[in-house]
Design an enzyme around this catalytic site. Structure first.
Site, PDB file in Angstrom:
ATOM      1  N   TYR A  69       0.835  -1.215   0.000  1.00  0.00           N
ATOM      2  CA  TYR A  69       0.000   0.000   0.000  1.00  0.00           C
ATOM      3  C   TYR A  69       0.866   1.260   0.000  1.00  0.00           C
ATOM      4  CZ  TYR A  69      -4.366  -2.467  -0.006  1.00  0.00           C
ATOM      5  OH  TYR A  69      -5.412  -3.244  -0.414  1.00  0.00           O
ATOM      6  N   ARG A  72       1.990   1.796  -3.501  1.00  0.00           N
ATOM      7  CA  ARG A  72       0.896   2.305  -4.341  1.00  0.00           C
ATOM      8  C   ARG A  72       0.574   3.761  -4.012  1.00  0.00           C
ATOM      9  NH1 ARG A  72      -3.721  -1.732  -3.489  1.00  0.00           N
ATOM     10  NH2 ARG A  72      -4.790  -0.429  -5.002  1.00  0.00           N
ATOM     11  N   GLN A 103     -14.939   1.900  -8.207  1.00  0.00           N
ATOM     12  CA  GLN A 103     -14.282   0.858  -7.403  1.00  0.00           C
ATOM     13  C   GLN A 103     -12.872   1.311  -7.047  1.00  0.00           C
ATOM     14  OE1 GLN A 103     -15.037  -3.255  -9.313  1.00  0.00           O
ATOM     15  NE2 GLN A 103     -15.559  -1.795 -10.914  1.00  0.00           N
ATOM     16  N   ASN A 104     -12.440   2.414  -7.624  1.00  0.00           N
ATOM     17  CA  ASN A 104     -11.040   2.821  -7.470  1.00  0.00           C
ATOM     18  C   ASN A 104     -10.787   3.496  -6.129  1.00  0.00           C
ATOM     19  OD1 ASN A 104     -10.864   1.843 -10.001  1.00  0.00           O
ATOM     20  ND2 ASN A 104     -10.707   3.823 -11.026  1.00  0.00           N
ATOM     21  N   HIS A 136     -14.929   0.842  -2.687  1.00  0.00           N
ATOM     22  CA  HIS A 136     -13.845   0.077  -2.070  1.00  0.00           C
ATOM     23  C   HIS A 136     -12.904   0.914  -1.213  1.00  0.00           C
ATOM     24  CE1 HIS A 136     -14.468  -3.156  -5.449  1.00  0.00           C
ATOM     25  NE2 HIS A 136     -15.387  -3.224  -4.505  1.00  0.00           N
ATOM     26  N   GLY A 208     -13.791   0.593 -17.976  1.00  0.00           N
ATOM     27  CA  GLY A 208     -12.510   0.077 -17.490  1.00  0.00           C
ATOM     28  C   GLY A 208     -12.578  -0.827 -16.279  1.00  0.00           C
ATOM     29  N   THR A 209     -13.575  -1.714 -16.261  1.00  0.00           N
ATOM     30  CA  THR A 209     -13.581  -2.714 -15.185  1.00  0.00           C
ATOM     31  C   THR A 209     -13.691  -4.113 -15.780  1.00  0.00           C
ATOM     32  OG1 THR A 209     -14.643  -3.535 -13.174  1.00  0.00           O
ATOM     33  CG2 THR A 209     -16.083  -2.429 -14.741  1.00  0.00           C
ATOM     34  N   GLU A 236     -10.809  -4.434 -23.681  1.00  0.00           N
ATOM     35  CA  GLU A 236     -11.047  -5.868 -23.925  1.00  0.00           C
ATOM     36  C   GLU A 236     -12.526  -6.173 -23.710  1.00  0.00           C
ATOM     37  OE1 GLU A 236      -8.355  -7.962 -24.314  1.00  0.00           O
ATOM     38  OE2 GLU A 236      -6.845  -6.402 -23.936  1.00  0.00           O
ATOM     39  N   ALA A 252     -10.211   4.469 -22.342  1.00  0.00           N
ATOM     40  CA  ALA A 252     -11.139   5.416 -21.725  1.00  0.00           C
ATOM     41  C   ALA A 252     -10.745   6.864 -22.033  1.00  0.00           C
ATOM     42  CB  ALA A 252     -11.173   5.189 -20.221  1.00  0.00           C
TER      43      ALA A 252
HETATM   44  C1  BJW Z   1      -9.049  -0.379 -19.795  1.00  0.00           C
HETATM   45  C2  BJW Z   1      -7.900   0.385 -19.992  1.00  0.00           C
HETATM   46  C3  BJW Z   1      -8.100   1.659 -20.596  1.00  0.00           C
HETATM   47  C4  BJW Z   1      -7.277  -1.430 -19.059  1.00  0.00           C
HETATM   48  N1  BJW Z   1      -9.358   2.056 -20.930  1.00  0.00           N
HETATM   49  N2  BJW Z   1     -10.267   0.024 -20.152  1.00  0.00           N
HETATM   50  C5  BJW Z   1     -20.835 -12.996  -6.337  1.00  0.00           C
HETATM   51  C6  BJW Z   1     -20.278 -13.950  -7.178  1.00  0.00           C
HETATM   52  C7  BJW Z   1     -18.985 -14.434  -6.964  1.00  0.00           C
HETATM   53  C8  BJW Z   1     -18.210 -13.950  -5.897  1.00  0.00           C
HETATM   54  C9  BJW Z   1     -18.758 -13.024  -5.064  1.00  0.00           C
HETATM   55  C10 BJW Z   1     -20.049 -12.562  -5.285  1.00  0.00           C
HETATM   56  N3  BJW Z   1     -20.326 -11.621  -4.324  1.00  0.00           N
HETATM   57  C11 BJW Z   1     -19.218 -11.486  -3.531  1.00  0.00           C
HETATM   58  C12 BJW Z   1     -18.260 -12.340  -3.950  1.00  0.00           C
HETATM   59  C13 BJW Z   1     -16.881 -12.498  -3.358  1.00  0.00           C
HETATM   60  C14 BJW Z   1     -15.916 -11.428  -3.826  1.00  0.00           C
HETATM   61  C15 BJW Z   1     -15.786 -11.490  -5.350  1.00  0.00           C
HETATM   62  O1  BJW Z   1     -16.311 -10.701  -6.088  1.00  0.00           O
HETATM   63  N4  BJW Z   1     -15.030 -12.463  -5.827  1.00  0.00           N
HETATM   64  C16 BJW Z   1     -14.827 -12.668  -7.274  1.00  0.00           C
HETATM   65  C17 BJW Z   1     -13.454 -12.123  -7.700  1.00  0.00           C
HETATM   66  C18 BJW Z   1     -14.980 -14.123  -7.589  1.00  0.00           C
HETATM   67  N5  BJW Z   1     -16.368 -10.110  -3.384  1.00  0.00           N
HETATM   68  C19 BJW Z   1     -16.094  -9.636  -2.191  1.00  0.00           C
HETATM   69  O2  BJW Z   1     -15.473 -10.304  -1.376  1.00  0.00           O
HETATM   70  C20 BJW Z   1     -16.629  -8.263  -1.834  1.00  0.00           C
HETATM   71  N6  BJW Z   1     -17.300  -8.353  -0.584  1.00  0.00           N
HETATM   72  C21 BJW Z   1     -18.542  -8.852  -0.448  1.00  0.00           C
HETATM   73  O3  BJW Z   1     -19.243  -9.097  -1.395  1.00  0.00           O
HETATM   74  O4  BJW Z   1     -18.939  -9.053   0.861  1.00  0.00           O
HETATM   75  C22 BJW Z   1     -19.998  -9.960   1.109  1.00  0.00           C
HETATM   76  C23 BJW Z   1     -19.537 -11.372   0.757  1.00  0.00           C
HETATM   77  C24 BJW Z   1     -18.298 -11.819   1.183  1.00  0.00           C
HETATM   78  C25 BJW Z   1     -17.875 -13.111   0.840  1.00  0.00           C
HETATM   79  C26 BJW Z   1     -18.675 -13.926   0.041  1.00  0.00           C
HETATM   80  C27 BJW Z   1     -19.931 -13.457  -0.380  1.00  0.00           C
HETATM   81  C28 BJW Z   1     -20.343 -12.153  -0.022  1.00  0.00           C
HETATM   82  C29 BJW Z   1     -15.499  -7.279  -1.631  1.00  0.00           C
HETATM   83  C30 BJW Z   1     -14.718  -7.005  -2.868  1.00  0.00           C
HETATM   84  C31 BJW Z   1     -13.570  -6.042  -2.548  1.00  0.00           C
HETATM   85  C32 BJW Z   1     -12.620  -5.860  -3.714  1.00  0.00           C
HETATM   86  N7  BJW Z   1     -11.463  -5.183  -3.263  1.00  0.00           N
HETATM   87  C33 BJW Z   1     -10.418  -4.787  -4.226  1.00  0.00           C
HETATM   88  C34 BJW Z   1      -9.224  -4.179  -3.424  1.00  0.00           C
HETATM   89  C35 BJW Z   1      -9.558  -2.790  -2.947  1.00  0.00           C
HETATM   90  C36 BJW Z   1      -8.415  -2.177  -2.206  1.00  0.00           C
HETATM   91  C37 BJW Z   1      -7.202  -1.957  -3.076  1.00  0.00           C
HETATM   92  O5  BJW Z   1      -7.246  -1.307  -4.105  1.00  0.00           O
HETATM   93  O6  BJW Z   1      -6.159  -2.465  -2.669  1.00  0.00           O
HETATM   94  O7  BJW Z   1     -10.928  -3.849  -5.158  1.00  0.00           O
HETATM   95  S1  BJW Z   1      -9.886  -6.145  -5.261  1.00  0.00           S
HETATM   96  C38 BJW Z   1      -9.678  -5.176  -6.712  1.00  0.00           C
HETATM   97  O8  BJW Z   1     -10.635  -5.571  -7.718  1.00  0.00           O
HETATM   98  C39 BJW Z   1     -10.060  -3.745  -6.310  1.00  0.00           C
HETATM   99  C40 BJW Z   1     -10.813  -3.275  -7.512  1.00  0.00           C
HETATM  100  O9  BJW Z   1     -11.627  -2.173  -7.184  1.00  0.00           O
HETATM  101  C41 BJW Z   1     -11.572  -4.510  -7.924  1.00  0.00           C
HETATM  102  C42 BJW Z   1     -12.048  -4.489  -9.356  1.00  0.00           C
HETATM  103  O10 BJW Z   1     -10.982  -4.434 -10.255  1.00  0.00           O
HETATM  104  P1  BJW Z   1     -11.176  -3.675 -11.641  1.00  0.00           P
HETATM  105  O11 BJW Z   1     -11.426  -2.262 -11.399  1.00  0.00           O
HETATM  106  O12 BJW Z   1     -12.185  -4.395 -12.441  1.00  0.00           O
HETATM  107  O13 BJW Z   1      -9.702  -3.780 -12.255  1.00  0.00           O
HETATM  108  P2  BJW Z   1      -9.043  -4.902 -13.199  1.00  0.00           P
HETATM  109  O14 BJW Z   1      -7.585  -4.684 -13.180  1.00  0.00           O
HETATM  110  O15 BJW Z   1      -9.543  -6.248 -12.839  1.00  0.00           O
HETATM  111  O16 BJW Z   1      -9.627  -4.585 -14.646  1.00  0.00           O
HETATM  112  C43 BJW Z   1      -9.242  -3.456 -15.395  1.00  0.00           C
HETATM  113  C44 BJW Z   1     -10.088  -3.420 -16.656  1.00  0.00           C
HETATM  114  O17 BJW Z   1      -9.787  -2.242 -17.369  1.00  0.00           O
HETATM  115  C45 BJW Z   1      -9.809  -4.601 -17.603  1.00  0.00           C
HETATM  116  O18 BJW Z   1     -11.050  -5.117 -18.078  1.00  0.00           O
HETATM  117  C46 BJW Z   1      -9.011  -3.968 -18.762  1.00  0.00           C
HETATM  118  O19 BJW Z   1      -9.300  -4.577 -20.018  1.00  0.00           O
HETATM  119  C47 BJW Z   1      -9.539  -2.545 -18.728  1.00  0.00           C
HETATM  120  N8  BJW Z   1      -8.603  -1.499 -19.209  1.00  0.00           N
HETATM  121  N9  BJW Z   1      -6.803  -0.249 -19.561  1.00  0.00           N
HETATM  122  C48 BJW Z   1     -10.377   1.254 -20.722  1.00  0.00           C
HETATM  123  N10 BJW Z   1      -7.032   2.538 -20.860  1.00  0.00           N
END
Ligand code: BJW
Ligand code: ZN
Length: 269
Positions: A69, A72, A103-104, A136, A208-209, A236, A252
């Site tokens: 952290y 970052r 989410q950022n 987040h 961008g997610t 993508e 974006a």
């Molecule tokens: C471009 C580009 C350009 C590149 N222009 N585009 C339902 C189903 C399955 C699982 C679950 C569910 N509900 C809950 C869960 C469990 C879990 C989860 O989702 N797991 C899955 C991964 C399977 N969720 C949780 O645990 C959440 N809590 C919760 O639901 O509590 C209740 C519960 C708990 C347990 C079980 C059930 C319920 C909490 C989630 C917290 C996520 N935290 C993070 C870290 C935050 C702190 C930090 O930053 O350090 O959040 S993880 C990380 O992922 C961060 C992000 O906000 C998040 C999303 O990532 P994002 O933004 O999508 O980034 P990337 O890198 O993945 O993608 C980038 C995209 O941009 C790509 O598509 C590129 O192509 C694109 N791109 N350049 C446009 N220039």
């Protein structure tokens, strides 16, 4: 090169809507130099974000997690909002029915908004309404592991040893980043606001997610179930591509300025 016809179609959809929800992920900040989570550039040393962004990782090795952290914070602190952040800030200031959910944790939407306001771009709308709904948390806030005290904190992190890690001013316990890790609940009030905006939106613009992390990734589905449409901007395809009526492949920072330069004549007030 992105498809100009597709951009034009999406621009018309956005131009004829008032209630717009913009949902952003790490890709919106990629052109500012902030690494995304998934994909090779998301790696920090040999660790995947999925291994570090958990309460278990913090419990096992708080020094390692704080070091990540700290790295970052430093990296993001040197980044500037890009033209996508600027276009979004303008839209949320101009259209009082637009909402931004992010989410950022990088604070770049907030910075773009502050800068737009200081340039006199607030057109009488409330600035707090235009502020992003942060699902987040923030890189620049800490939370006490014992008394839950939250503060803003932009200091460099000294993660040389466990003894040098940030400690609570009130009770002396270890602080943690005020972010939401995997397996942790999102703040219920924040999630409620985001879900309300998703349910009432005519258009949900997803930028961008990866669409992999829930509940954030469920918000566009909520818009669709409530009769609205989804528009996606991503370099993508993602699981959200198939629910989108329009999906634009592109960066974006390149796509959003033309997409959101909405011709207000289309808007029926
Ligand atoms: C471009 C580009 C350009 C590149 N222009 N585009 C339902 C189903 C399955 C699982 C679950 C569910 N509900 C809950 C869960 C469990 C879990 C989860 O989702 N797991 C899955 C991964 C399977 N969720 C949780 O645990 C959440 N809590 C919760 O639901 O509590 C209740 C519960 C708990 C347990 C079980 C059930 C319920 C909490 C989630 C917290 C996520 N935290 C993070 C870290 C935050 C702190 C930090 O930053 O350090 O959040 S993880 C990380 O992922 C961060 C992000 O906000 C998040 C999303 O990532 P994002 O933004 O999508 O980034 P990337 O890198 O993945 O993608 C980038 C995209 O941009 C790509 O598509 C590129 O192509 C694109 N791109 N350049 C446009 N220039
Ligand atoms: Zn404390």
């Amino acid at each position: 090169m992105h498809d100009l016809h597709e951009i034009d179609r999406a621009r018309r959809l956005l131009g004829s809507a008032r209630r717009i929800l913009i949902l952003t992920g790490a890709g919106v900040s990629a052109e500012s130099g902030v690494p995304t989570f998934r994909g090779p550039e998301g790696l920090w040393r040999t660790h995947r974000p999925e291994e570090l962004a958990t309460p278990e990782a913090f419990q096992a090795d708080p020094r390692l997690v704080w070091e990540w952290y700290g790295f970052r914070r430093e990296r993001v602190g040197a980044c500037r909002p890009n033209s996508a952040h600027v276009a979004i800030a303008r839209l949320t200031l101009e259209n009082e029915d637009a909402r931004l959910v992010t989410q950022n944790v990088d604070g770049l939407h907030e910075l773009a908004l502050e800068e737009a306001v200081s340039e006199g771009l607030s057109l009488g709308g409330s600035v707090s309404r235009a502020a992003p709904i942060r699902l987040h948390g923030s890189l620049f806030r800490t939370r006490c592991t014992a008394c839950d005290d939250r503060t803003s904190d932009r200091h460099p992190v000294d993660a040389k040893s466990e003894a040098s890690l940030p400690r609570c001013r009130k009770c002396g316990a270890l602080l943690r980043p005020d972010v939401v890790w995997f397996g942790e609940q999102l703040d219920p009030e924040i999630l409620q606001r985001a879900m309300g905006a998703a349910e009432t939106a005519e258009v949900c613009l997803v930028v961008g997610t990866s669409g992999l992390v829930h509940p954030a990734a469920s918000l566009p589905l909520l818009t669709r179930e409530s009769g609205g449409v989804v528009v996606e901007v991503n370099t993508e395809s993602t699981p959200l591509t198939e629910v989108a009526v329009s999906s634009i492949r592109g960066r974006a920072g390149q796509v959003l300025p033309s997409l959101l330069a909405v011709d207000r004549n289309h808007v029926v007030d």
